[in-house]
Design a protein around this motif. Structure first.
Motif, short mmCIF file in Angstrom:
data_model
loop_
_atom_site.label_atom_id
_atom_site.label_comp_id
_atom_site.label_asym_id
_atom_site.label_seq_id
_atom_site.Cartn_x
_atom_site.Cartn_y
_atom_site.Cartn_z
N ARG A 232 0.91 -1.26 0.13
CA ARG A 232 -0.02 0.07 0.07
C ARG A 232 0.72 1.30 -0.25
O ARG A 232 0.62 2.09 -0.67
N ALA A 233 2.02 1.26 0.87
CA ALA A 233 2.77 2.51 0.87
C ALA A 233 3.30 2.77 -0.43
O ALA A 233 3.64 3.89 -0.86
N ILE A 234 4.11 1.64 -0.87
CA ILE A 234 4.83 1.73 -2.26
C ILE A 234 3.79 2.28 -3.33
O ILE A 234 4.05 3.22 -4.20
N SER A 235 2.56 1.67 -3.53
CA SER A 235 1.75 1.94 -4.46
C SER A 235 1.20 3.50 -4.28
O SER A 235 0.97 4.22 -5.42
N GLU A 236 1.21 3.88 -3.07
CA GLU A 236 0.83 5.51 -2.95
C GLU A 236 2.13 6.27 -3.37
O GLU A 236 1.90 7.18 -3.87
N ALA A 237 3.29 5.73 -2.70
CA ALA A 237 4.49 6.80 -2.91
C ALA A 237 4.90 6.80 -4.38
O ALA A 237 5.55 7.69 -4.84
N PHE A 238 4.55 5.76 -5.25
CA PHE A 238 4.97 5.65 -6.62
C PHE A 238 3.79 5.37 -7.50
O PHE A 238 3.67 4.31 -8.07
N PRO A 239 3.12 6.49 -7.81
CA PRO A 239 1.91 6.42 -8.79
C PRO A 239 2.45 5.54 -10.15
O PRO A 239 1.39 5.33 -10.88
N GLU A 240 3.55 5.66 -10.52
CA GLU A 240 4.07 5.10 -11.74
C GLU A 240 3.94 3.68 -11.89
O GLU A 240 4.04 3.03 -12.91
N ILE A 241 3.99 2.98 -10.93
CA ILE A 241 3.96 1.75 -10.85
C ILE A 241 2.19 1.14 -10.97
O ILE A 241 1.39 1.62 -10.33
N SER A 242 2.25 0.39 -11.94
CA SER A 242 0.71 -0.12 -12.41
C SER A 242 0.62 -1.72 -12.10
O SER A 242 -0.32 -2.10 -12.34
N SER A 243 1.56 -2.20 -11.33
CA SER A 243 1.51 -3.74 -11.32
C SER A 243 2.74 -4.12 -10.27
O SER A 243 3.69 -3.85 -10.47
N ILE A 244 1.99 -4.89 -9.12
CA ILE A 244 2.70 -5.50 -7.93
C ILE A 244 2.29 -6.81 -7.83
O ILE A 244 1.12 -7.05 -7.53
N GLY A 245 3.08 -7.89 -7.98
CA GLY A 245 2.76 -9.28 -7.74
C GLY A 245 2.95 -9.50 -6.32
O GLY A 245 3.71 -9.00 -5.67
N GLY A 246 2.16 -10.49 -5.80
CA GLY A 246 2.13 -11.10 -4.45
C GLY A 246 2.27 -12.51 -4.10
O GLY A 246 3.40 -12.97 -4.61
N VAL A 247 1.11 -13.05 -3.83
CA VAL A 247 1.20 -14.49 -3.59
C VAL A 247 1.17 -15.29 -5.13
O VAL A 247 0.10 -14.89 -5.99
N ARG A 248 1.73 -16.27 -5.09
CA ARG A 248 1.95 -16.89 -6.42
C ARG A 248 2.63 -18.36 -5.78
O ARG A 248 3.33 -18.38 -4.86
N ALA A 249 2.42 -19.41 -6.83
CA ALA A 249 3.18 -20.48 -6.64
C ALA A 249 4.60 -20.26 -6.70
O ALA A 249 5.07 -19.61 -7.94
N ASP A 250 5.42 -21.20 -5.91
CA ASP A 250 7.03 -20.96 -6.22
C ASP A 250 7.67 -22.02 -5.50
O ASP A 250 6.87 -22.48 -4.31
N ALA A 251 8.92 -22.41 -5.89
CA ALA A 251 9.69 -23.43 -5.10
C ALA A 251 10.12 -22.87 -3.69
O ALA A 251 10.14 -23.65 -2.67
#
Length: 206
Positions: free
Chosen positions: A101-120
């Protein structure tokens, strides 16, 4: 729910080498980002507009109020809670949500942030990691933006429960930076200590 419940401490884990994207021709590694210390702020008090309306029926006269009560009536608090960020929050832990949330607000240039996903490795599946995707990541503007996000995350390391950040071959922790084969040339990888899964009653502050 108190702020203490949002930032409850959790065990610190290491994610060295996690989520490394390999390319046939790896880009040159960057010099580590230099961080300047700042103090984040959570609440703000601003002067409220003076009221010209007289007292209503049953209202005590302001003339009889102590000076401190009159002074307090001239101020109002501003909501400093953070809106939902770019990362889907389902499955993320509270400190990871705060960072998103903080990064999204501080950097409006960002349009995509990945979070939970399958990974080893366990960081993404357990809601401990974010992938902040950088627009035009190989351009000078993209590299500068990624550097700014790393610097911002490190300045807020305690607040975010930051374990590490990885960007352009450099592995960052609150204790320092290490170069050498860490990949991540199209996004800034951020790992937090988690803080537990949300109950739904949390409020995330700026």
């Amino acid at each position: 729910m108190g702020v203490a419940a949002v930032i409850a401490p959790a065990a610190v884990f290491f994610a060295v080498g996690g989520d490394v994207h390999l390319t046939a021709r790896p880009a040159p590694e960057s010099e580590p980002v230099i961080v300047e210390d700042t103090t984040p702020c959570c609440m703000e008090i601003v002067a409220a507009a003076a009221s010209t309306a007289g007292p209503s029926i049953g209202q005590a006269s302001l003339a009889a109020a102590p000076d401190r009560m009159v002074a307090a009536s001239r101020y109002r608090t501003v909501d400093r809670s953070l809106p939902v960020g770019m990362a889907p929050e389902n499955g993320l832990q509270v400190k990871t949500i705060l960072a998103s949330r903080a990064i999204s607000e501080a950097f409006p240039e960002i349009s995509s942030i990945g979070g939970v996903r399958a990974d080893a490795l366990r960081w993404h599946p357990n809601g401990l990691a974010l992938d902040v995707m950088i627009p035009n990541p190989s351009s000078s503007a993209g590299i500068a933006l990624g550097n700014e996000i790393v610097s911002y995350a490190l300045r807020n390391a305690k607040r975010f429960g930051l374990q590490d950040a990885i960007w352009r071959g450099v592995y960052y922790t609150p204790g320092g930076a290490q170069r050498g084969g860490y990949g991540h040339y199209d996004h800034v990888h951020i790992t937090t200590t988690g803080g537990g899964y949300p109950t739904g009653n949390e409020i995330y502050f700026r």
